[in-house]
Design a protein around this motif. Structure first.
Motif, mmCIF file in Angstrom:
data_model
loop_
_atom_site.group_PDB
_atom_site.id
_atom_site.type_symbol
_atom_site.label_atom_id
_atom_site.label_comp_id
_atom_site.label_asym_id
_atom_site.label_seq_id
_atom_site.Cartn_x
_atom_site.Cartn_y
_atom_site.Cartn_z
ATOM 1 N N THR A 69 -14.396 -8.234 17.962
ATOM 2 C CA THR A 69 -13.629 -7.251 17.191
ATOM 3 C C THR A 69 -14.561 -6.398 16.331
ATOM 4 O OG1 THR A 69 -11.739 -8.778 17.111
ATOM 5 C CG2 THR A 69 -11.737 -6.954 15.539
ATOM 6 N N GLY A 118 -7.520 -6.454 17.920
ATOM 7 C CA GLY A 118 -8.432 -7.566 17.716
ATOM 8 C C GLY A 118 -7.764 -8.717 16.982
ATOM 9 N N TRP A 170 -7.883 -0.492 17.249
ATOM 10 C CA TRP A 170 -8.914 -1.460 17.633
ATOM 11 C C TRP A 170 -8.887 -2.684 16.723
ATOM 12 C CZ3 TRP A 170 -11.107 -1.548 22.130
ATOM 13 C CH2 TRP A 170 -11.325 -0.369 22.836
ATOM 14 N N TYR A 208 -9.584 -6.172 25.369
ATOM 15 C CA TYR A 208 -9.953 -7.516 24.906
ATOM 16 C C TYR A 208 -9.705 -8.575 25.986
ATOM 17 C CZ TYR A 208 -10.516 -5.961 20.044
ATOM 18 O OH TYR A 208 -10.944 -5.342 18.890
ATOM 19 N N TYR A 241 -16.478 -3.995 18.675
ATOM 20 C CA TYR A 241 -15.619 -2.930 19.190
ATOM 21 C C TYR A 241 -15.326 -1.876 18.118
ATOM 22 C CZ TYR A 241 -14.349 -4.867 23.779
ATOM 23 O OH TYR A 241 -14.352 -5.290 25.082
#
Length: 500
Positions: A275, A81, A77, A243, A278
């Motif tokens: 970001t 990002g 993740w 994203y 998330y």
């Protein structure tokens, strides 16, 4: 073409009427044009609202399942990002170098030519936007009805009807006023951030209570299946898809207030915010659920809320519904501008480039978007179509950023208010190429069908765009249809002075 010429002349005569239209700025003798009404806050709302749909609430398990451990999933993740931020940085340069609405379609067309641009437009018009909007609208219906159908799934017909109502309402809002549409986007983006903020706060509370077993290094990298390079690559691919939407602000460049400042600034603010949200939402989830529970859940945020919110657990399905409602609005807003840009470039019927004489909204493009999405609501293979064209969508991200390097070589002296180091597009393209090759290797049939769908645009381009000497009867018929729709929608071709 004669209709288009009449439109341009009529735009001057209608400008006096439109001076007092919704949204404010006097156009005087410049004619009817798109108005610059999107400020920095609304610009951030468009990016954040389009990226954060239902995925982070419903199915973050895709990344975890393929990463094989909690620790690797969180690293994925963070990494995706960062890669998204690099891609957005490259798009920021392109957005102020080629300051036209239409985003990557406009950039690809200007750099690589009409056919390449049309293929991007073709896949978006034909499948990508209609299917995505239909799926998000159906997700909205599902979650808004969940409290009423607690023990079973809502009937499919009811889901489709509510999704259609959602699309009709938001299309009307977008037709009525740009300001109303951006206000809806701002409000619902704030709502989804508050819901995710609640999830993150509950995660912090869980950590303070000592519930951080799966965040300890010894357990975070404890695998529930053996690590596999192919599966980890797939987790990166799914993280990148999560994203999706980071480039949507580039579709409305001409409606931004001070685009040379606000376009890059909105990108630099929004991508780190997404970001952060998330990463820490996923951290919060594993404070209340084991990886196995998370993988078994079909709606992670709802399961999370049920565990921690008790009688207030209804907040989560409502939050998902509100999030998807805002995502549909953002998608309608930006997709109509892409069709508008395609029509203005002569690659779609000119009607789609026309705007209302008073409200200055692209009503024909919005209605076309609505109709194509409604048709997708009736399609049984909608999710299959998304799988096919997801690959093509990602393909064009790389083609666009490769165009940034090509433009630097072909036009080194072109004015660039923002000029990033070429190291960044190279890093993005290396990551993009890795995921693209892996996609083709792991799912050759899906990628092949996606490419075939894209290539159906080639004969359409040569017949509809490249072939200029069409029969006069064709032009007359098209002119009559265009004139009829102009009268019905009260739209004219916009003045080009409104462009940056």
């Amino acid at each position: 073409m004669t209709v288009g010429q009449r439109n341009r002349s009529s735009s001057s005569s209608t400008s006096g009427q439109s001076q007092h239209g919704e949204g404010g700025e006097s156009k005087g003798g410049a004619g009817v044009a798109l108005k610059k009404q999107i400020g920095l806050v609304s610009a951030c709302g468009i990016i954040v609202g389009n990226i954060i749909g239902s995925g982070i609430f419903v199915s973050p398990k895709g990344v975890l399942e393929n990463a094989s451990s909690v620790g690797v999933a969180i690293l994925v993740w963070i990494s995706t990002g960062l890669i998204t931020a690099i891609g957005a940085l490259c798009y920021a340069e392109l957005g102020v170098t080629i300051p036209k609405s239409g985003g990557d379609y406009s950039y690809v067309k200007d750099i690589f030519g009409g056919l390449a641009g049309f293929l991007r437009l073709w896949t978006v018009v034909l499948v990508i936007y209609p299917t995505n909007q239909a799926v998000v609208a159906l997700t909205f219906s599902n979650y808004i009805l969940q409290p009423l159908f607690d023990s079973c799934q809502p009937p499919e017909m009811v889901l489709q009807l509510l999704a259609a109502v959602c699309l009709l309402l938001l299309t009307w809002v977008n037709c009525y006023s740009v300001r109303w549409a951006t206000c809806v986007q701002d409000v619902f983006t704030a709502g989804k951030l508050l819901a995710l903020g609640l999830i993150i706060i509950m995660g912090v509370v869980q950590i303070c209570k000592g519930h951080y077993y799966w965040l300890e290094p010894a357990h975070a990298f404890e695998t529930f299946r053996d690590y596999d390079v192919g599966l980890i690559a797939l987790s990166f691919l799914q993280g990148s898809f999560a994203y999706g939407g980071w480039n949507f602000l580039n579709y409305v460049t001409e409606e931004l207030v001070d685009p040379f400042r606000n376009l890059p600034l909105a990108i630099f603010i929004s991508i780190p915010v997404v970001t952060f949200v998330y990463v820490f939402a996923n951290v919060a989830y594993v404070t209340a659920m084991s990886p196995q529970e998370l993988l078994e859940s079909n709606a992670v945020a709802v399961t999370f809320g049920t565990k921690l919110l008790g009688v207030m657990s209804w907040i989560m399905p409502i939050s998902v519904a509100l999030s998807t409602f805002g995502a549909v609005n953002g998608s309608l807003f930006t997709s109509s501008r892409l069709f508008f840009a395609g029509a203005r470039e002569g690659q779609l019927p000119r009607l789609f480039a026309m705007i209302h004489v008073e409200r200055c909204t692209p009503i024909p493009a919005l209605i076309f978007t609505l109709i194509s999405t409604m048709l997708m609501l009736c399609t049984t293979d909608i999710y299959t179509l998304i799988n096919y064209v997801g690959f093509i969508n990602y393909l064009f991200y790389g083609v666009t950023i490769a165009g940034q390097i090509v433009l630097r070589v072909k036009k080194p002296d072109m004015p660039r208010p923002i000029k990033v180091s070429l190291v960044w597009p190279v890093i993005y393209l290396l990551f993009w190429a890795f995921l693209l090759v892996f996609s083709i290797y792991s799912e050759p049939l899906v990628c092949g069908i996606g490419l075939a769908i894209m290539m159906t645009g080639v004969p359409v381009y040569y017949l509809g765009v490249y072939w200029e000497n069409k029969p006069m009867s064709f032009h007359i018929a098209l002119g009559k249809v265009t004139h009829l729709c102009q009268n019905l929608c009260l739209v004219v071709y916009p003045s080009m002075e409104g462009s940056p």
